[in-house]
Design a protein around this motif. Structure first.
Motif, PDB file in Angstrom:
ATOM      1  N   GLY A 714       0.813  -1.210   0.000  1.00 58.93           N
ATOM      2  CA  GLY A 714       0.000   0.000   0.000  1.00 58.93           C
ATOM      3  C   GLY A 714       0.844   1.256   0.000  1.00 58.93           C
ATOM      4  O   GLY A 714       1.988   1.260   0.451  1.00 58.93           O
ATOM      5  N   GLU A 715       0.256   2.317  -0.526  1.00 55.23           N
ATOM      6  CA  GLU A 715       0.957   3.580  -0.617  1.00 55.23           C
ATOM      7  C   GLU A 715       0.426   4.573   0.402  1.00 55.23           C
ATOM      8  O   GLU A 715      -0.643   4.389   0.999  1.00 55.23           O
ATOM      9  N   ASN A 716       1.201   5.648   0.567  1.00 61.12           N
ATOM     10  CA  ASN A 716       0.812   6.764   1.440  1.00 61.12           C
ATOM     11  C   ASN A 716       0.509   6.272   2.855  1.00 61.12           C
ATOM     12  O   ASN A 716       1.336   5.627   3.474  1.00 61.12           O
ATOM     13  N   MET A 717      -0.723   6.508   3.339  1.00 64.22           N
ATOM     14  CA  MET A 717      -1.050   6.203   4.730  1.00 64.22           C
ATOM     15  C   MET A 717      -1.620   4.804   4.941  1.00 64.22           C
ATOM     16  O   MET A 717      -1.839   4.384   6.079  1.00 64.22           O
ATOM     17  N   ILE A 718      -1.860   4.064   3.871  1.00 68.11           N
ATOM     18  CA  ILE A 718      -2.512   2.751   4.012  1.00 68.11           C
ATOM     19  C   ILE A 718      -1.741   1.826   4.962  1.00 68.11           C
ATOM     20  O   ILE A 718      -2.337   1.225   5.867  1.00 68.11           O
ATOM     21  N   PRO A 719      -0.405   1.682   4.834  1.00 71.86           N
ATOM     22  CA  PRO A 719       0.305   0.793   5.766  1.00 71.86           C
ATOM     23  C   PRO A 719       0.210   1.252   7.220  1.00 71.86           C
ATOM     24  O   PRO A 719       0.184   0.422   8.136  1.00 71.86           O
ATOM     25  N   PHE A 720       0.145   2.555   7.444  1.00 72.91           N
ATOM     26  CA  PHE A 720       0.097   3.071   8.813  1.00 72.91           C
ATOM     27  C   PHE A 720      -1.294   2.902   9.418  1.00 72.91           C
ATOM     28  O   PHE A 720      -1.426   2.605  10.605  1.00 72.91           O
ATOM     29  N   TYR A 721      -2.341   3.094   8.608  1.00 74.49           N
ATOM     30  CA  TYR A 721      -3.687   2.827   9.107  1.00 74.49           C
ATOM     31  C   TYR A 721      -3.828   1.369   9.536  1.00 74.49           C
ATOM     32  O   TYR A 721      -4.490   1.063  10.528  1.00 74.49           O
ATOM     33  N   ASN A 722      -3.225   0.477   8.778  1.00 71.99           N
ATOM     34  CA  ASN A 722      -3.325  -0.954   9.095  1.00 71.99           C
ATOM     35  C   ASN A 722      -2.619  -1.316  10.398  1.00 71.99           C
ATOM     36  O   ASN A 722      -2.886  -2.376  10.968  1.00 71.99           O
ATOM     37  N   LEU A 723      -1.703  -0.467  10.850  1.00 65.19           N
ATOM     38  CA  LEU A 723      -1.012  -0.730  12.112  1.00 65.19           C
ATOM     39  C   LEU A 723      -1.818  -0.273  13.322  1.00 65.19           C
ATOM     40  O   LEU A 723      -1.469  -0.586  14.458  1.00 65.19           O
ATOM     41  N   LEU A 724      -2.889   0.476  13.097  1.00 64.83           N
ATOM     42  CA  LEU A 724      -3.763   0.882  14.188  1.00 64.83           C
ATOM     43  C   LEU A 724      -4.731  -0.243  14.537  1.00 64.83           C
ATOM     44  O   LEU A 724      -5.131  -1.031  13.661  1.00 64.83           O
TER      45      LEU A 724
END
Length: 921
Positions: A714-724
């Motif tokens: 995933g690009e941009n914020m997608i990987p970080f959202y998934n870590l929440l």
């Protein structure tokens, strides 16, 4: 299928150029000399099978090719091969232990057994003559013996039994080749015979018979291996006293319909003294009994234990295994005579014996040597000779495709790694090699030893160019050259840094000791040379587990006086483990560290200020060592990568680091611990050293695979959202949004009547409040680092400070700074172990001491802050106003909460009653 149509040798016809992983195992050097080596093919197609760490290696010796069977996550502890050399069964010990059956023709794992009936794993395994059954013995304290029908599609355990501890640790097992319902195992002191039968379509228990040395009225020594005699009525056991114990069985081939108490009358009829030397290997080959011993002798006997022939060589060590070829060679026209030095006798009294002696065989020794023995000649051909002790040192030449490897046995080897050819070696008898380093020009190879000595060698011949240095009082753990090859620095186990320099003496350049310093009070993790930004002078740093980064002034240092310019504490609580220079990806220069909390930090090279904290790779253990990958000619010039090792893995990380887990990848390299790694000068290969596994491995780098994995993540914020917790659509994210906008309301005033200015930003000073609201409680130093990270994020480029942060950047900040493992009860209990005292088996802290510690130690709280904090936690209103509290009286806060806090506080009381957090039962 691949298995159905597989033929011998097909394994090497696969296309090995295709790689779908960022790192692909390319070659394995060394092997586990405590396990057997098997000959799969002989003659022109000489193929061996052996184990290196967690990998099964099929090695084509003449063509210099390897195929790797990978599936185990722990070091393989035992293996066996079927009679036709096609099926290979391996097992391991450790967490999630496996039993895997491989097809050696195709390399396919045809059966994987996940439930091994033992949490500790397997210590011994054997396969029946018909290759239908496996027998395993667990590595547990109370051992379990299991029989498996591995060809069944469902449940494979046929029967099992537990062994009593008094039977000893059974570590060898073998089937009766003429009856798969019988097998025998032995420990050093006990021999057990087994029989399993089928009754009414149900599998019944294993029955065991116990026999011990007390049965014999003579010294027999310790048992090594057991076999069933080919005459169908006897079994044999070899011993460390050079004897063979002969067991007689009554009617062993008749399988009874019902299992009697003692199906066979097993008796030890005699003890035959074969020789004085210890027998280490015992095998039956057609009509011969074959033994191997500690002197490297291989002896053939007939069924009556009469000596037929001996193969020996004075340079062969204790034999660990013997593997015979399945191909018969042409018999010699005349038997070798006694004048031949390696074959002391020969007999072909029967056709069967003659056929047996026409089989070439492979010897493996306990000192890590493999030899090929041709029975029609005197030739003992050494195939492989590897390190006998731990391999901890490895280094790559800066310009040529050469890798140097050193071990604790004193063996230093140099390989040409593109063609995988051994070039030169040297043995140091005084001490073991602990670390290695080439100088940047490739002229010298420096070696640090376990006795504290340092050798500087010619990089090609490995000959010493000067007398060795002996200035370290303990083993040398790190060694490195400066960029101009003028300085050499070492670190040792006594926390000292020692510097050597290259000087001009009598018209030629030589090396001399400059100075040393006890720079740290805990183990040194890294020494790093660099270049001063305002000159071309070398710059030297050392990093220790004492959290200190020490910088030295080499130019001002004189003989026996090493000058320190700066000492900086890098961490508050975490322990820094490794250090490297960060590539120049912006106008600001950084060095990079990784700590034991799975965090990576960027520090300004001049001010040493922490500029960024980032989530590092989380693959079971923290990063132990890191290096920047040299760029290949085909690589994107804007893209950089970091190579790292953890306790047992090697991995790649894309740069710049941002906390995105999809931008890193790791693979198990050495389950018992990776000790070091090196990178080829062109960045195409990574070499990892396996420490006590006595192996090292070559990994091929495939950057395109890592790039693809990062893109798919995933690009941009997608990987970080998934870590929440719950992701972008979860409850946690909605709460975070609410807090974020509530802070905006508070900053504008809750009761204001003016028009609201809603935006996506909040002031930097509100970062700590939101962090605490969502469950992350940073220390004051961590808060300062977070705010500075955002405030100065654009300062180097624009000269302006950032004063606000948006939601997306806040999420990244939270993910990168929050504890990876959270706060555990064990962490709090360890703190009470240090700070408390014993009271009826519990560690407790006195209430007054508790207040005093909070106000006088660490990040000290004022009494006002402590009173406000405790009354909030305990749900009470202060009895006095904050202004009425005497800030000089340390008992004020204690008096305020005296009723709610007991006189003695345990870790459980602190968590449950004071913090109000649940405590797991």
């Amino acid at each position: 299928s691949l298995v159905w149509g597989a033929t011998p040798g097909m394994l090497f016809r696969k296309n090995s150029d295709k790689s779908f992983h960022p790192l692909e195992l390319s070659w394995v050097f060394g092997y586990n000399s405590s396990l057997a080596v098997h000959s799969l093919m002989d003659g022109e197609e000489r193929v061996l099978l052996y184990v290196s760490s967690h990998t099964v290696v099929i090695h084509d010796i003449p063509r210099n090719r390897q195929c790797h069977l990978q599936g185990h996550t722990n070091v393989i502890s035992c293996l066996c091969v079927s009679e036709d050399k096609r099926w290979v069964a391996t097992a391991d010990q450790g967490p999630d232990a496996l039993i895997i059956v491989w097809d050696s023709y195709s390399g396919v794992p045809v059966c994987t057994i996940f439930e091994t009936q033992s949490e500790e794993g397997i210590c011994a395994i054997a396969i029946s003559q018909d290759a239908k059954y496996l027998v395993t013995i667990s590595a547990a304290t109370v051992q379990k013996v299991c029989v498996w029908r591995w060809t069944l599609p469902t449940e494979k355990v046929i029967c099992s039994t537990e062994l009593k501890p008094e039977f000893g640790y059974q570590d060898y097992v073998i089937f009766n080749p003429q009856n798969p319902h019988e097998f025998v195992s032995n420990s050093k002191t006990q021999v057990i015979f087994y029989l399993w039968v089928r009754q009414s379509q149900l599998w019944d228990k294993i029955t065991a018979w116990l026999l011990s040395p007390q049965t014999f009225k003579c010294l027999v020594g310790q048992f090594s291996q057991s076999v069933f005699h080919f005459n169908t009525t006897q079994a044999l056991t070899g011993t460390s006293a050079g004897k063979l114990v002969v067991w007689d069985m009554d009617n062993p081939r008749t399988l009874p319909e019902e299992l009697p108490a003692k199906p066979h009358g097993i008796t030890a009829t005699k003890v035959v003294s074969m020789q004085k030397e210890s027998l280490t290997v015992l095998q039956v080959l057609e009509s011969c009994i074959v033994t191997g011993d500690v002197l490297g002798q291989v002896k053939f006997y007939d069924g009556q234990l009469r000596l037929l022939t001996i193969y020996s060589h004075d340079k062969v060590g204790p034999i660990r295994s013997i593997s015979f070829s399945t191909v018969l060679r042409d018999p010699p026209s005349t038997p070798p005579g006694s004048s031949q030095p390696f074959l002391t006798s020969w007999s072909d009294s029967s056709n069967s014996v003659s056929l047996t002696l026409n089989r070439n065989f492979i010897l493996s020794t306990s000192d890590a040597t493999m030899l090929h023995v041709a029975t029609d000649s005197t030739n003992f051909e050494r195939i492989m000779e590897e390190a006998k002790k731990a391999v901890n040192a490895i280094a790559c030449h800066p310009q040529e495709p050469l890798v140097a490897v050193g071990s604790h046995c004193g063996l230093l080897k140099v390989w040409e790694y593109k063609q995988t050819k051994y070039l030169v070696s040297r043995i140091f008898t005084e001490a073991g090699i602990q670390c290695l380093s080439y100088d940047p020009e490739g002229h010298f190879l420096a070696a640090g030893f376990t006795d504290g000595s340092v050798y500087i060698l010619d990089a090609i011949s490995l000959q010493s160019i000067c007398k060795e240095f002996q200035f370290s009082q303990g083993p040398v753990t790190h060694i490195s050259f400066s960029h101009d090859s003028k300085y050499l620095a070492t670190a040792d186990e006594n926390y000292s840094v020692t510097v050597y320099r290259r000087v001009l003496e009598n018209g030629s350049r030589c090396w001399e000791h400059l100075a040393g310093l006890d720079s740290h009070y805990k183990p040194i993790r890294s020494i790093l040379f660099g270049v001063h930004p305002d000159s071309n002078e070398p710059r030297l740093l050392s990093l220790g587990e004492d959290r200190q980064l020490v910088e030295y002034d080499l130019k001002s240092s004189i003989k026996d006086h090493l000058v320190v310019t700066h000492r900086d504490r890098l961490e508050q609580d975490a322990v820094p483990l490794c250090l490297t220079w960060y590539p120049q990806l912006s106008t600001e220069s950084f060095f990079l560290t990784a700590n034991n909390y799975y965090k990576m930090k960027l520090y300004n090279t001049t001010t040493k200020m922490c500029r960024k904290t980032l989530l590092g790779p989380t693959y079971g253990s923290p990063l132990e060592k890191i290096q920047i990958l040299p760029r290949t000619s085909s690589a994107d010039p804007q893209q950089h990568y970091l190579v790292y090792i953890t306790k047992d893995k090697v991995g790649l990380q894309m740069l710049p680091i941002d906390g995105n887990p999809h931008r890193s990848s790791a693979f198990i390299c050495h389950p018992d611990g990776a000790s070091d790694f090196a990178i080829s000068h062109d960045g195409r290969y990574i070499f990892t050293a396996g420490g006590k596994e006595r192996t090292f491995m070559k990994w091929k780098v495939n950057l395109h695979a890592l790039d693809a994995a990062a893109f798919l993540g995933g690009e941009n914020m997608i990987p970080f959202y998934n870590l929440l917790d719950g992701g972008r659509d979860g409850k946690f994210f909605r709460e975070l949004e609410d807090y974020f906008y509530y802070v905006q309301l508070c900053s504008q005033g809750i009761k204001t009547l003016e028009r609201r200015q809603v935006s996506t930003y909040i002031p930097l000073e509100e970062i700590p409040s939101v962090m605490r609201a969502i469950g992350f409680y940073p220390s004051e130093e961590e808060i300062e680092e977070m705010i500075n990270e955002v405030k100065f994020s654009k300062y180097a480029d624009t000269g302006e400070e950032v004063t606000k942060i948006n939601l997306e950047d806040f999420i990244k900040l939270y993910i990168n700074h929050r504890p990876v493992l959270g706060l555990s009860m064990k962490t709090i209990q360890r703190a009470f172990q240090v700070l408390g005292y014993d009271n009826k088996g519990d560690k407790v802290i006195d209430r007054e001491d508790f207040m005093l510690l909070l106000q006088c130690r660490g990040e000290q709280m004022t009494e006002d802050e402590l009173a406000e904090c405790l009354t909030t936690l305990l749900g009470r209103r202060a009895r006095k106003g904050a202004s009425e509290l005497d800030t000089c009286d340390l008992t004020g806060a204690a008096a305020l909460t005296e009723e709610e806090i007991p006189a003695e506080i345990t870790a459980e009381i602190f968590v449950r009653d004071i913090l109000g957090l649940p405590v797991a039962e």
